[in-house]
Design an enzyme around this catalytic site. Structure first.
Site, PDB file in Angstrom:
ATOM      1  N   CYS A  45       0.842  -1.199   0.000  1.00 67.46           N
ATOM      2  CA  CYS A  45       0.000   0.000   0.000  1.00 67.46           C
ATOM      3  C   CYS A  45       0.875   1.246   0.000  1.00 67.46           C
ATOM      4  O   CYS A  45       1.758   1.399   0.854  1.00 67.46           O
ATOM      5  CB  CYS A  45      -0.918  -0.005   1.222  1.00 67.46           C
ATOM      6  SG  CYS A  45      -1.916   1.490   1.381  1.00 67.46           S
ATOM      7  N   PHE A  46       0.630   2.143  -0.929  1.00 62.35           N
ATOM      8  CA  PHE A  46       1.563   3.261  -1.101  1.00 62.35           C
ATOM      9  C   PHE A  46       1.478   4.338  -0.033  1.00 62.35           C
ATOM     10  O   PHE A  46       2.357   5.192   0.058  1.00 62.35           O
ATOM     11  CB  PHE A  46       1.447   3.896  -2.492  1.00 62.35           C
ATOM     12  CG  PHE A  46       0.065   4.180  -3.038  1.00 62.35           C
ATOM     13  CD1 PHE A  46      -1.008   4.468  -2.223  1.00 62.35           C
ATOM     14  CD2 PHE A  46      -0.153   4.166  -4.414  1.00 62.35           C
ATOM     15  CE1 PHE A  46      -2.266   4.744  -2.737  1.00 62.35           C
ATOM     16  CE2 PHE A  46      -1.408   4.440  -4.955  1.00 62.35           C
ATOM     17  CZ  PHE A  46      -2.466   4.737  -4.108  1.00 62.35           C
TER      18      PHE A  46
END
Length: 203
Positions: A45-46
């Site tokens: 997840c960025f």
């Protein structure tokens, strides 16, 4: 012709595969400002990954987005289907005089588990795969050498892909600096340089 059961809503039709776009598969041609460089990483997840890079001295700008896929101008919803081939990435603009590419690689290895295929924690999907996407031959060499060194520290095999940086699609604005702005909980997390506060991945 739809069957009686399909008309009633039973059963499902297969979702057609997206049409590959040569634009999506082209190199990232965005040019950083003079005296700076780009780097691009996928590590789950960025949101949390971006905050980790924001805190690095010499990092001048971070953006989260999508890359390595086959669809032009994907949305977050498109990417979440797993059918576009994109990975959630952070594109980092940095001053090489203040921050070496090796420093960024160190943050990358330290922020995620590079031995899990298409997964980081509870986040599962091809968009969460581990990847280093290089802009220059020098970055490629450094990435491969770094992987070899990091592999010596682990028992499980690293599955990180190392590929040329492709077209970068900036994610929707609400994703940008998400945790610094408060995330889901509304509690802002510091992006100050050298801050070592624990990162709450969803806020």
């Amino acid at each position: 012709m739809a069957s009686f059961f399909e008309k009633l809503g039973f059963g499902s039709k297969p979702t057609p595969s997206p049409t590959p776009s040569p634009i999506a598969q082209s190199p990232d041609t965005d040019a950083p400002s003079p005296g700076t460089q780009f780097a691009q990483f996928g590590a789950g997840c960025f949101w949390g990954v971006e905050l980790a890079f924001q805190r690095v001295p010499g990092v001048m700008k971070t953006e989260v987005g999508y890359s390595q896929g086959v669809v032009d101008k994907p949305s977050y919803e498109d990417v979440c289907t797993g059918k576009t081939g994109h990975v959630e990435v952070v594109r980092v603009k940095f001053d090489g005089n203040e921050c070496g590419y090796g420093d960024l690689l160190g943050v990358f290895w330290g922020k995620h588990d590079p031995t899990t295929v298409n997964r980081q924690g509870n986040d599962v999907g091809t968009q969460y795969r581990s990847g280093i996407y290089y802009y220059t031959p020098e970055q490629e060499q450094a990435a491969r050498e770094s992987l070899e060194q990091h592999q010596k520290l682990l028992n499980a095999k690293i599955v990180t892909e190392i590929l040329p940086a492709k077209k970068f699609y900036r994610a929707e604005e609400y994703h940008q600096q998400y945790l610094e702005k408060g995330g889901r909980s509304g509690f802002k997390q510091s992006a100050a340089k050298r801050c070592n506060d624990p990162i709450r991945c969803y806020g």
